[in-house]
Design a protein around this motif. Structure first.
Motif: not given
Length: 164
Positions: A150-159
């Motif tokens: 879930x954290x990887x997904x959030x970070x991946x979605x950040x510019x």
């Protein structure tokens, strides 16, 4: 019977699989675990307090009896506010021990009703630290094996420009 509420304070910049392992194992020992995300401006976090709280909430959302809060006061004051008299601290290596021992003694000197419990992550997570993850992130390195999905997904979605 009094509920055993444990407070797990830290910067969680970002929360790693090692942190998550400690949270899961603490749940086996205590009735409730409160993950307290420190503002910690002195550490100059990569992620804002709100981002770190969001990542932590996402990582633990499927766990029962886990709550996430942000804080900017003394850990013992927060513990008292939340009726927690147990602090959870993670130990990865001998190098962590001296600092954590001093911190445990300090917190107990401020409030002698506070107990500190030290937990070691599983060996496969022992090398993981938020600073290692931040270093990898700054070079767009692979972190999926170090972070909750879930954290990887959030970070991946950040510019990438939001990664300071």
């Amino acid at each position: 019977m009094n509920k055993k509420i444990a407070l797990y304070p830290g910067t969680f910049d970002p929360i790693t699989n090692g942190h998550f392992d400690i949270i899961e194992r603490a749940l086996g020992l205590f009735d409730e675990v409160i993950v307290a995300v420190a503002i910690s401006t002195d550490k100059k976090p990569m992620f804002t307090l709100d981002e770190r709280i969001e990542m932590t909430k996402e990582a633990v959302k499927h766990l029962k009896n886990v709550k996430v809060v942000g804080f900017n006061n003394l850990t013992v004051e927060l513990a008292k506010e939340l009726d927690a008299n147990i602090l959870i601290r993670g130990l990865r290596a001998v190098s962590d021990f001296e600092y954590e021992l001093q911190l445990g003694y300090l917190n107990n000197s401020l409030d002698d009703s506070i107990e500190t419990v030290y937990l070691m992550p599983k060996l496969k997570h022992a090398f993981i630290s938020s600073s290692i993850v931040r270093g990898l992130l700054s070079f767009n390195g692979k972190t999926s094996h170090l972070l909750p999905k879930e954290v990887q997904k959030i970070i991946g979605s950040m510019n990438s420009c939001t990664l300071r």
